[in-house]
Design a protein around this motif. Structure first.
Motif, PDB file in Angstrom:
ATOM      1  N   ASN A  23      -3.157 -27.862  45.077  1.00 43.05           N
ATOM      2  CA  ASN A  23      -4.581 -27.456  44.489  1.00 43.05           C
ATOM      3  C   ASN A  23      -4.778 -27.189  42.616  1.00 43.05           C
ATOM      4  O   ASN A  23      -5.767 -27.015  42.486  1.00 43.05           O
ATOM      5  N   VAL A  24      -4.443 -28.080  42.060  1.00 46.35           N
ATOM      6  CA  VAL A  24      -4.454 -27.689  40.850  1.00 46.35           C
ATOM      7  C   VAL A  24      -3.677 -29.010  40.193  1.00 46.35           C
ATOM      8  O   VAL A  24      -2.392 -29.295  40.704  1.00 46.35           O
ATOM      9  N   TYR A  25      -4.664 -29.783  39.525  1.00 42.92           N
ATOM     10  CA  TYR A  25      -4.282 -31.189  39.156  1.00 42.92           C
ATOM     11  C   TYR A  25      -4.435 -30.841  37.530  1.00 42.92           C
ATOM     12  O   TYR A  25      -5.566 -31.435  36.945  1.00 42.92           O
ATOM     13  N   ASP A  26      -3.282 -30.206  36.656  1.00 46.92           N
ATOM     14  CA  ASP A  26      -3.010 -30.412  35.508  1.00 46.92           C
ATOM     15  C   ASP A  26      -3.070 -31.980  35.056  1.00 46.92           C
ATOM     16  O   ASP A  26      -1.986 -32.225  34.932  1.00 46.92           O
ATOM     17  N   PHE A  27      -3.866 -32.080  34.060  1.00 52.61           N
ATOM     18  CA  PHE A  27      -3.809 -32.551  33.133  1.00 52.61           C
ATOM     19  C   PHE A  27      -2.968 -32.953  31.484  1.00 52.61           C
ATOM     20  O   PHE A  27      -2.696 -33.797  30.476  1.00 52.61           O
ATOM     21  N   SER A  28      -2.367 -31.799  31.516  1.00 52.92           N
ATOM     22  CA  SER A  28      -1.496 -31.359  30.093  1.00 52.92           C
ATOM     23  C   SER A  28      -2.131 -31.630  28.801  1.00 52.92           C
ATOM     24  O   SER A  28      -3.309 -31.333  28.703  1.00 52.92           O
ATOM     25  N   LYS A  29      -2.035 -31.595  28.023  1.00 52.08           N
ATOM     26  CA  LYS A  29      -2.001 -31.904  26.622  1.00 52.08           C
ATOM     27  C   LYS A  29      -2.521 -33.181  25.993  1.00 52.08           C
ATOM     28  O   LYS A  29      -2.942 -34.317  26.828  1.00 52.08           O
ATOM     29  N   GLY A  30      -3.540 -32.611  25.165  1.00 55.21           N
ATOM     30  CA  GLY A  30      -4.805 -33.794  24.524  1.00 55.21           C
ATOM     31  C   GLY A  30      -5.748 -34.005  25.313  1.00 55.21           C
ATOM     32  O   GLY A  30      -6.267 -33.737  25.875  1.00 55.21           O
ATOM     33  N   GLU A  31      -6.669 -34.225  24.624  1.00 54.72           N
ATOM     34  CA  GLU A  31      -8.211 -34.280  24.518  1.00 54.72           C
ATOM     35  C   GLU A  31      -8.493 -35.738  24.849  1.00 54.72           C
ATOM     36  O   GLU A  31      -8.366 -36.213  23.521  1.00 54.72           O
ATOM     37  N   TYR A  32      -8.928 -35.620  25.828  1.00 51.68           N
ATOM     38  CA  TYR A  32      -9.698 -37.112  25.779  1.00 51.68           C
ATOM     39  C   TYR A  32     -10.497 -37.299  26.820  1.00 51.68           C
ATOM     40  O   TYR A  32     -11.162 -36.393  27.724  1.00 51.68           O
ATOM     41  N   ILE A  33     -11.411 -38.096  26.872  1.00 52.76           N
ATOM     42  CA  ILE A  33     -13.316 -38.589  27.214  1.00 52.76           C
ATOM     43  C   ILE A  33     -12.989 -38.326  28.414  1.00 52.76           C
ATOM     44  O   ILE A  33     -13.352 -37.690  29.328  1.00 52.76           O
ATOM     45  N   TYR A  34     -11.620 -38.941  29.441  1.00 58.48           N
ATOM     46  CA  TYR A  34     -11.466 -39.109  30.588  1.00 58.48           C
ATOM     47  C   TYR A  34     -11.396 -37.656  31.714  1.00 58.48           C
ATOM     48  O   TYR A  34     -11.779 -37.873  32.531  1.00 58.48           O
ATOM     49  N   LYS A  35     -10.375 -37.200  30.790  1.00 59.51           N
ATOM     50  CA  LYS A  35     -10.492 -35.814  30.826  1.00 59.51           C
ATOM     51  C   LYS A  35     -11.280 -35.169  30.695  1.00 59.51           C
ATOM     52  O   LYS A  35     -11.869 -33.859  32.533  1.00 59.51           O
ATOM     53  N   ASP A  36     -12.245 -35.108  30.319  1.00 55.99           N
ATOM     54  CA  ASP A  36     -14.196 -34.190  30.321  1.00 55.99           C
ATOM     55  C   ASP A  36     -14.825 -34.703  31.579  1.00 55.99           C
ATOM     56  O   ASP A  36     -15.048 -33.930  32.153  1.00 55.99           O
ATOM     57  N   ARG A  37     -14.099 -35.995  32.346  1.00 64.25           N
ATOM     58  CA  ARG A  37     -14.647 -36.227  33.190  1.00 64.25           C
ATOM     59  C   ARG A  37     -14.410 -35.933  34.771  1.00 64.25           C
ATOM     60  O   ARG A  37     -14.884 -35.645  35.541  1.00 64.25           O
ATOM     61  N   TRP A  38     -13.440 -36.229  34.564  1.00 70.85           N
ATOM     62  CA  TRP A  38     -12.457 -35.404  35.555  1.00 70.85           C
ATOM     63  C   TRP A  38     -12.135 -34.014  35.847  1.00 70.85           C
ATOM     64  O   TRP A  38     -11.919 -33.309  37.064  1.00 70.85           O
ATOM     65  N   THR A  39     -12.047 -33.097  34.840  1.00 71.80           N
ATOM     66  CA  THR A  39     -11.713 -31.393  34.616  1.00 71.80           C
ATOM     67  C   THR A  39     -12.824 -30.946  34.721  1.00 71.80           C
ATOM     68  O   THR A  39     -14.143 -30.910  34.785  1.00 71.80           O
ATOM     69  N   ASN A  40     -12.458 -29.381  35.749  1.00 71.31           N
ATOM     70  CA  ASN A  40     -13.634 -28.445  35.466  1.00 71.31           C
ATOM     71  C   ASN A  40     -12.652 -27.441  35.682  1.00 71.31           C
ATOM     72  O   ASN A  40     -13.487 -26.226  35.104  1.00 71.31           O
ATOM     73  N   HIS A  41     -12.170 -26.795  34.249  1.00 71.19           N
ATOM     74  CA  HIS A  41     -11.588 -25.833  33.905  1.00 71.19           C
ATOM     75  C   HIS A  41     -10.631 -26.361  32.303  1.00 71.19           C
ATOM     76  O   HIS A  41      -9.722 -27.728  32.779  1.00 71.19           O
ATOM     77  N   ASP A  42     -10.809 -25.600  31.781  1.00 70.15           N
ATOM     78  CA  ASP A  42      -9.665 -26.055  30.306  1.00 70.15           C
ATOM     79  C   ASP A  42      -9.210 -24.357  29.752  1.00 70.15           C
ATOM     80  O   ASP A  42      -9.448 -23.884  30.267  1.00 70.15           O
ATOM     81  N   TYR A  43      -8.090 -25.126  29.407  1.00 70.10           N
ATOM     82  CA  TYR A  43      -7.051 -23.586  28.729  1.00 70.10           C
ATOM     83  C   TYR A  43      -6.215 -24.095  27.277  1.00 70.10           C
ATOM     84  O   TYR A  43      -6.352 -25.290  26.888  1.00 70.10           O
ATOM     85  N   ASP A  44      -5.494 -23.271  27.033  1.00 67.46           N
ATOM     86  CA  ASP A  44      -5.257 -23.471  25.626  1.00 67.46           C
ATOM     87  C   ASP A  44      -3.606 -23.141  26.542  1.00 67.46           C
ATOM     88  O   ASP A  44      -3.150 -22.401  26.846  1.00 67.46           O
ATOM     89  N   TYR A  45      -2.718 -24.371  26.234  1.00 64.11           N
ATOM     90  CA  TYR A  45      -0.836 -23.948  25.685  1.00 64.11           C
ATOM     91  C   TYR A  45      -1.008 -23.124  24.867  1.00 64.11           C
ATOM     92  O   TYR A  45      -1.558 -23.091  23.951  1.00 64.11           O
ATOM     93  N   GLN A  46       0.108 -22.345  24.833  1.00 71.50           N
ATOM     94  CA  GLN A  46       0.596 -21.504  23.760  1.00 71.50           C
ATOM     95  C   GLN A  46       2.103 -21.021  23.407  1.00 71.50           C
ATOM     96  O   GLN A  46       2.449 -21.608  24.698  1.00 71.50           O
ATOM     97  N   CYS A  47       2.353 -20.662  22.099  1.00 72.81           N
ATOM     98  CA  CYS A  47       3.647 -20.437  21.999  1.00 72.81           C
ATOM     99  C   CYS A  47       4.008 -19.049  21.968  1.00 72.81           C
ATOM    100  O   CYS A  47       2.965 -18.294  22.006  1.00 72.81           O
ATOM    101  N   HIS A  48       5.110 -18.381  22.382  1.00 71.91           N
ATOM    102  CA  HIS A  48       4.910 -17.360  22.822  1.00 71.91           C
ATOM    103  C   HIS A  48       7.005 -16.931  22.507  1.00 71.91           C
ATOM    104  O   HIS A  48       7.394 -17.154  22.398  1.00 71.91           O
ATOM    105  N   ILE A  49       6.261 -15.695  21.185  1.00 73.13           N
ATOM    106  CA  ILE A  49       7.368 -15.802  21.093  1.00 73.13           C
ATOM    107  C   ILE A  49       7.874 -13.912  20.987  1.00 73.13           C
ATOM    108  O   ILE A  49       6.891 -12.998  21.428  1.00 73.13           O
ATOM    109  N   LEU A  50       8.765 -14.259  21.991  1.00 71.80           N
ATOM    110  CA  LEU A  50       8.810 -12.620  22.037  1.00 71.80           C
ATOM    111  C   LEU A  50       9.729 -12.245  21.545  1.00 71.80           C
ATOM    112  O   LEU A  50      11.245 -12.579  20.881  1.00 71.80           O
ATOM    113  N   TYR A  51      10.172 -11.356  21.195  1.00 74.21           N
ATOM    114  CA  TYR A  51      11.469 -10.373  19.688  1.00 74.21           C
ATOM    115  C   TYR A  51      11.331  -8.147  20.101  1.00 74.21           C
ATOM    116  O   TYR A  51      10.337  -8.159  21.107  1.00 74.21           O
ATOM    117  N   ASP A  52      12.518  -7.464  19.928  1.00 69.13           N
ATOM    118  CA  ASP A  52      13.345  -6.834  19.825  1.00 69.13           C
ATOM    119  C   ASP A  52      12.208  -5.828  19.195  1.00 69.13           C
ATOM    120  O   ASP A  52      12.671  -5.922  17.706  1.00 69.13           O
TER     121      ASP A  52
END
Length: 406
Positions: free
Chosen positions: A256-285
């Motif tokens: 139920n989710v087709y994730d087009f992954s990283k990168g901004e391209y015109i074809y993704k704008d046409r096919w997708t209905n949601h955008d998000y950010d990839y994040q780097c998580h740094i966990l630490y004590d």
């Protein structure tokens, strides 16, 4: 999320073999769903590092094996609901990375329902025309591999994939990370497809692949990863056709989710209905001075990288890498095409095989022409006039002369 491709043994073992000397990965009970390798005694990085298409993990607040440690987890999609637990000492610094895009399919019962909601009738007509013209001019078939794939067919697909990635990125003057890490991807794709942790789609002209895509699979998410198409067929927009076939497969198989992954391209704008950010998580004590200082350092480091990425410095970097590696720059010779007004005379003209590598530009020109003037390629005979340097394409519908443009 019970099953995610990047926490499966298949992915982790292949990645470790190619990038970590087959060293054993490290588990931490406090951070579940991700395995790590040691960057240093107190700094751990997720297996897969930054060549996954999205990591998922959860925090177990009852475990304390994080003490004195810093953990770096690349590529966490912001739409993943990370179960953070209730641990006051294990803190997280989040740094925005690449933009990502998804097609959320759950609210639609069928592909046609999604297609109608996403595109106006004119666009839907164009995409369907691309398929009808492709099938009118060539002997087209489609295959989806999810489990069974013969080693011979896989070898054929991989040869095509590598060659066309080199050709495509060579024409753009850009370095390509998939080609530079080819042995890794070659090992990985086969094993993950056979284990049903990935899916590979292919478009064929007769028995020759002309388009391939490879995607990872989680419980309900398809993570689009690699695609390549024969640029001879550029006018037919094989990329959109591949998306249509794969998205239909998603509806048929409960993704139920087709994730087009990283990168901004015109074809993704046409096919997708949601955008998000990839994040780097740094966990630490947070109770460890060393872990806190290390986390602050990496947070600033990744923020600087993202700043440079926002300024498009990464594209300049890939162009520079391409030039330094002295890679071949693929260019296409343009042709002028004229309809023959008189009867074609084959005397003193040599029949040529359009599929020979030396005729790539000629083939490209003819295929583009046939998009608007459909005729089966198999019905066309090609000739070369060695005296004038002109070429001829003689079919039942089209009778053409092709000459090199200045």
């Amino acid at each position: 999320m019970n099953k995610h491709p990047f926490n499966q043994p298949t992915f982790q073992d292949v990645w470790s073999e190619h990038f970590n000397g087959s060293k054993s990965s490290v588990n931490y009970k406090s951070i579940q769903g991700v395995k790590f390798y040691k960057k240093s005694n107190s700094t751990l990085v997720n297996i897969g590092k930054n060549i996954t298409n999205g990591n998922y993990y959860s925090i177990n607040a009852d475990e304390k094996d994080y003490k004195g440690k810093t953990f770096i987890i690349y590529d966490v999609p912001s739409y993943f609901e990370i179960e953070a637990g209730n641990n006051n000492a294990l803190k997280t610094k989040t740094v925005r990375q690449y933009k990502g895009f998804t097609s959320q399919l759950a609210e639609f019962e069928t592909f046609d329902a999604f297609f109608s909601a996403q595109f106006k009738s004119k666009s839907r007509y164009k995409y369907r025309r691309n398929i009808s013209r492709l099938e009118a001019n060539f002997d087209i078939s489609y295959k989806i591999f999810h489990g069974d794939i013969s080693t011979d067919e896989y070898e054929t697909l991989c040869k095509f994939l590598k060659k066309n990635l080199q050709r495509r990125f060579g024409s753009l003057g850009l370095d390509n990370n998939i080609v530079s890490k080819w042995d890794y991807y070659y090992d990985l794709m086969y094993k993950m497809v056979v284990n049903k942790e990935a899916v590979m789609t292919a478009i064929y002209n007769k028995d020759m692949p002309i388009g391939i895509s490879f995607s990872f699979l989680s419980d309900s998410i398809l993570l689009f990863a690699i695609t390549s198409f024969d640029i001879d067929y550029m006018r037919y927009n094989l990329g959109h056709t591949s998306i249509i076939k794969l998205m239909q497969w998603c509806f048929e198989n409960g993704y139920n989710v087709y994730d087009f992954s990283k990168g901004e391209y015109i074809y993704k704008d046409r096919w997708t209905n949601h955008d998000y950010d990839y994040q780097c998580h740094i966990l630490y004590d947070s109770k460890s001075l060393k872990a806190s200082l290390t986390a602050n350092y990496y947070a600033k480091y990744f923020k600087l990288k993202q700043y440079l990425r926002d300024k498009k410095v990464n594209r300049l970097y890939t162009q520079l890498k391409f030039k330094l590696k002295n890679k071949q720059d693929f260019t296409i010779q343009a042709y002028n095409i004229e309809k023959l007004e008189s009867k074609f005379d084959s005397n003193n003209k040599e029949i040529i095989n359009l599929q020979d590598e030396g005729y790539a530009s000629l083939r490209y020109a003819l295929y583009q022409y046939l998009y608007l003037n459909p005729e089966k390629v198999d019905a066309i005979t090609c000739y070369k006039d060695n005296a004038s340097g002109a070429y001829y394409a003689i079919g039942e519908v089209n009778k053409l002369m092709l000459t090199k443009a200045d």
